[in-house]
Design an enzyme around this catalytic site. Structure first.
Site, PDB file in Angstrom:
ATOM      1  N   ASP A  45     -48.515   8.301 -21.902  1.00 26.62           N
ATOM      2  CA  ASP A  45     -48.132   9.681 -21.585  1.00 26.62           C
ATOM      3  C   ASP A  45     -47.930   9.733 -20.072  1.00 26.62           C
ATOM      4  OD1 ASP A  45     -47.919  12.375 -20.991  1.00 26.62           O
ATOM      5  OD2 ASP A  45     -49.306  12.968 -22.579  1.00 26.62           O
ATOM      6  N   THR A 110     -28.895  14.003 -14.519  1.00 26.66           N
ATOM      7  CA  THR A 110     -27.906  14.703 -15.338  1.00 26.66           C
ATOM      8  C   THR A 110     -26.777  15.304 -14.506  1.00 26.66           C
ATOM      9  OG1 THR A 110     -27.641  16.682 -16.712  1.00 26.66           O
ATOM     10  CG2 THR A 110     -29.452  16.707 -15.187  1.00 26.66           C
ATOM     11  N   ASP A 111     -25.640  15.526 -15.167  1.00 27.66           N
ATOM     12  CA  ASP A 111     -24.534  16.251 -14.524  1.00 27.66           C
ATOM     13  C   ASP A 111     -24.891  17.717 -14.284  1.00 27.66           C
ATOM     14  OD1 ASP A 111     -24.565  16.871 -17.249  1.00 27.66           O
ATOM     15  OD2 ASP A 111     -22.384  16.872 -17.471  1.00 27.66           O
ATOM     16  N   TYR A 133     -33.467  23.352 -16.353  1.00 25.90           N
ATOM     17  CA  TYR A 133     -33.342  21.906 -16.604  1.00 25.90           C
ATOM     18  C   TYR A 133     -32.702  21.214 -15.393  1.00 25.90           C
ATOM     19  CZ  TYR A 133     -31.289  17.595 -18.556  1.00 25.90           C
ATOM     20  OH  TYR A 133     -30.897  16.299 -18.770  1.00 25.90           O
ATOM     21  N   LYS A 137     -34.378  18.452 -12.830  1.00 23.75           N
ATOM     22  CA  LYS A 137     -33.837  17.101 -12.664  1.00 23.75           C
ATOM     23  C   LYS A 137     -33.450  16.849 -11.201  1.00 23.75           C
ATOM     24  CE  LYS A 137     -33.304  14.461 -15.595  1.00 23.75           C
ATOM     25  NZ  LYS A 137     -34.244  13.457 -16.182  1.00 23.75           N
TER      26      LYS A 137
HETATM   27  N1  LIG Z   1     -29.248  13.536 -24.128  1.00 24.83           N
HETATM   28  C1  LIG Z   1     -28.297  13.917 -23.275  1.00 24.83           C
HETATM   29  O1  LIG Z   1     -27.213  14.452 -23.669  1.00 24.83           O
HETATM   30  C2  LIG Z   1     -28.485  13.684 -21.796  1.00 24.83           C
HETATM   31  C3  LIG Z   1     -27.445  14.038 -20.924  1.00 24.83           C
HETATM   32  C4  LIG Z   1     -27.578  13.786 -19.555  1.00 24.83           C
HETATM   33  C5  LIG Z   1     -28.745  13.206 -19.075  1.00 24.83           C
HETATM   34  N2  LIG Z   1     -29.749  12.898 -19.934  1.00 24.83           N
HETATM   35  C6  LIG Z   1     -30.974  12.312 -19.378  1.00 24.83           C
HETATM   36  O2  LIG Z   1     -31.140  11.036 -19.970  1.00 24.83           O
HETATM   37  C7  LIG Z   1     -32.534  10.731 -20.031  1.00 24.83           C
HETATM   38  C8  LIG Z   1     -32.889  10.302 -21.438  1.00 24.83           C
HETATM   39  O3  LIG Z   1     -32.628  11.402 -22.310  1.00 24.83           O
HETATM   40  P1  LIG Z   1     -32.669  11.230 -23.890  1.00 24.83           P
HETATM   41  O4  LIG Z   1     -31.578  12.059 -24.436  1.00 24.83           O
HETATM   42  O5  LIG Z   1     -32.787   9.793 -24.260  1.00 24.83           O
HETATM   43  O6  LIG Z   1     -34.048  11.976 -24.205  1.00 24.83           O
HETATM   44  P2  LIG Z   1     -34.850  12.000 -25.569  1.00 24.83           P
HETATM   45  O7  LIG Z   1     -34.044  11.444 -26.688  1.00 24.83           O
HETATM   46  O8  LIG Z   1     -35.389  13.387 -25.697  1.00 24.83           O
HETATM   47  O9  LIG Z   1     -36.064  10.998 -25.317  1.00 24.83           O
HETATM   48  C9  LIG Z   1     -37.078  11.367 -24.452  1.00 24.83           C
HETATM   49  C10 LIG Z   1     -38.037  10.201 -24.303  1.00 24.83           C
HETATM   50  O10 LIG Z   1     -39.104  10.648 -23.457  1.00 24.83           O
HETATM   51  C11 LIG Z   1     -40.328  10.324 -24.090  1.00 24.83           C
HETATM   52  N3  LIG Z   1     -41.345  11.269 -23.676  1.00 24.83           N
HETATM   53  C12 LIG Z   1     -41.337  12.608 -23.849  1.00 24.83           C
HETATM   54  N4  LIG Z   1     -42.462  13.134 -23.327  1.00 24.83           N
HETATM   55  C13 LIG Z   1     -43.189  12.094 -22.815  1.00 24.83           C
HETATM   56  C14 LIG Z   1     -44.431  11.986 -22.167  1.00 24.83           C
HETATM   57  N5  LIG Z   1     -45.202  13.053 -21.918  1.00 24.83           N
HETATM   58  N6  LIG Z   1     -44.852  10.746 -21.784  1.00 24.83           N
HETATM   59  C15 LIG Z   1     -44.102   9.674 -22.044  1.00 24.83           C
HETATM   60  N7  LIG Z   1     -42.909   9.685 -22.648  1.00 24.83           N
HETATM   61  C16 LIG Z   1     -42.465  10.906 -23.036  1.00 24.83           C
HETATM   62  C17 LIG Z   1     -40.032  10.401 -25.564  1.00 24.83           C
HETATM   63  O11 LIG Z   1     -41.018   9.692 -26.300  1.00 24.83           O
HETATM   64  P3  LIG Z   1     -41.593  10.221 -27.711  1.00 24.83           P
HETATM   65  O12 LIG Z   1     -40.542  11.114 -28.324  1.00 24.83           O
HETATM   66  O13 LIG Z   1     -41.820   8.996 -28.506  1.00 24.83           O
HETATM   67  O14 LIG Z   1     -42.838  10.944 -27.400  1.00 24.83           O
HETATM   68  C18 LIG Z   1     -38.665   9.732 -25.608  1.00 24.83           C
HETATM   69  O15 LIG Z   1     -38.816   8.344 -25.569  1.00 24.83           O
HETATM   70  C19 LIG Z   1     -33.256  11.982 -19.526  1.00 24.83           C
HETATM   71  O16 LIG Z   1     -33.563  11.819 -18.178  1.00 24.83           O
HETATM   72  C20 LIG Z   1     -32.235  13.077 -19.679  1.00 24.83           C
HETATM   73  O17 LIG Z   1     -32.467  14.124 -18.757  1.00 24.83           O
HETATM   74  C21 LIG Z   1     -29.651  13.110 -21.285  1.00 24.83           C
END
Ligand SMILES: NC(=O)c1ccc[n+]([C@@H]2O[C@H](COP(=O)([O-])OP(=O)(O)OC[C@H]3O[C@@H](n4cnc5c(N)ncnc54)[C@H](OP(=O)(O)O)[C@@H]3O)[C@@H](O)[C@H]2O)c1
Length: 302
Positions: A45, A110-111, A133, A137
């Site tokens: 965590d 993020t964008d 958000y 970020k």
């Molecule tokens: N998804 C998009 O469209 C998007 C767009 C632009 C940028 N991003 C960025 O890309 C990155 C990855 O996003 P994603 O879409 O892959 O996110 P995601 O699918 O929501 O995954 C989030 C990850 O964070 C972990 N997590 C959450 N709370 C935690 C905690 N307290 N301690 C440790 N781990 C924790 C989750 O683990 P568990 O679920 O197993 O707990 C999971 O592995 C982020 O920085 C996000 O801001 C995403």
């Protein structure tokens, strides 16, 4: 052996990255997650600073990728303090521990740090986030820079890729409504036609991150800020129309030309990817090809 820690390995980006890192059998990969652990994925965590420090002291990584975050804008809006704990404070903890070990840190952003009024955005354009958000970020980007000068922020736009659940990405979350709209007598599904997005495929993002990790391993680390984006501009209405075509269904979609989101969102945050392009890092899979690949491993369509 070269050790890479992937923090948040169970998420959309993390899973694609761990899969791409299988190409480097000569590296030691240490994935972590909070809830979805098991196998070789370590439970961590990242809000627990002492657990983070002992993890990094124990595995002594050469590089760390931070893919853990709170990335749902509505959730961040409702509880900005909880978002900050993950998107800012945890970045400080991880990057400070990494600096003590001389590890390079890649932190994903993020964008949405931009307001979307003057695209395309270069890495040094002034951020102006519109929602909680984006603000968290941006603070996270600054936290990384304050904690270490041996790190890089990688800004990404709207992502999609192999999902465990349709709701996992804002692209695939459109699928149930698209499919339902094609049923006989069904109402048309409203789709946003106001904001322009650049849907980007997570296996392509993973290739870009792998390229950056390889540069670090070759002592040519990319530091500061980098951006990576797909190159097909689409509204969600366009995305839904393309998905319907790939699915081969006659979906009934209605374009909504005004933003109806409760959380303010930028209109067009096209990210200039020229820094990574110039380094020959990354690839762009055409949307239709990528979405067909997503369908091969996706949940059943009912
Ligand atoms: N998804 C998009 O469209 C998007 C767009 C632009 C940028 N991003 C960025 O890309 C990155 C990855 O996003 P994603 O879409 O892959 O996110 P995601 O699918 O929501 O995954 C989030 C990850 O964070 C972990 N997590 C959450 N709370 C935690 C905690 N307290 N301690 C440790 N781990 C924790 C989750 O683990 P568990 O679920 O197993 O707990 C999971 O592995 C982020 O920085 C996000 O801001 C995403």
């Amino acid at each position: 052996m070269h050790t890479v820690a992937v923090i948040g390995a169970s998420g959309l980006v993390g899973r694609a990255l761990v899969s791409a890192l299988e190409a480097r059998a000569d590296w030691r990969i240490v994935p972590t997650a909070r809830r979805r652990t098991g196998g070789r994925t370590v439970a961590l965590d990242i809000r627990d600073a002492s657990a983070v420090v002992s993890f990094i002291d124990r595995i002594r990584p050469d590089a760390i990728v931070i893919a853990a975050a709170e990335r749902r804008p509505d959730v961040c809006e409702r509880d900005p303090a909880a978002a900050r704990a993950l998107n800012v404070d945890a970045v400080t903890t991880i990057a400070s521990a990494a600096r003590r070990h001389g590890a390079w840190v890649l932190s994903i952003s993020t964008d949405y740090v931009f307001d979307g009024s003057a695209p395309p955005y270069r890495i040094d354009d002034a951020p102006a986030p519109l929602n909680a958000y984006g603000r968290s970020k941006l603070e996270g980007e600054r936290a990384l820079a304050q904690a270490t000068d041996f790190g890089c922020v990688l800004r990404l736009p709207l992502l999609f890729g192999p999902v465990l659940d349709w709701s996992e990405s804002a692209v695939t979350s459109l699928v149930p409504a698209i499919v339902a709209s094609a049923a006989p007598g069904a109402a048309a599904a409203p789709m946003d036609a106001w904001a322009t997005r650049y849907p980007t495929y997570t296996p392509d993002v993973a290739q870009a991150i792998l390229g950056m990790l390889e540069r670090h391993a070759a002592r040519q680390a990319v530091c500061g800020v980098a951006q990576w984006s797909g190159d097909e501009p689409m509204t969600k209405f366009d995305i839904a129309s393309r998905i319907a075509r790939v699915l081969g269904i006659d979906a009934r979609l209605v374009a909504q030309t005004a933003s109806l989101d409760a959380t303010p969102r930028p209109r067009d945050c096209h990210l200039d990817s020229s820094r990574l392009d110039a380094l020959g890092i990354g690839r762009r899979t055409p949307f239709d090809v990528a979405f067909a690949q997503v369908l091969e491993t996706s949940p059943a369509l009912t």
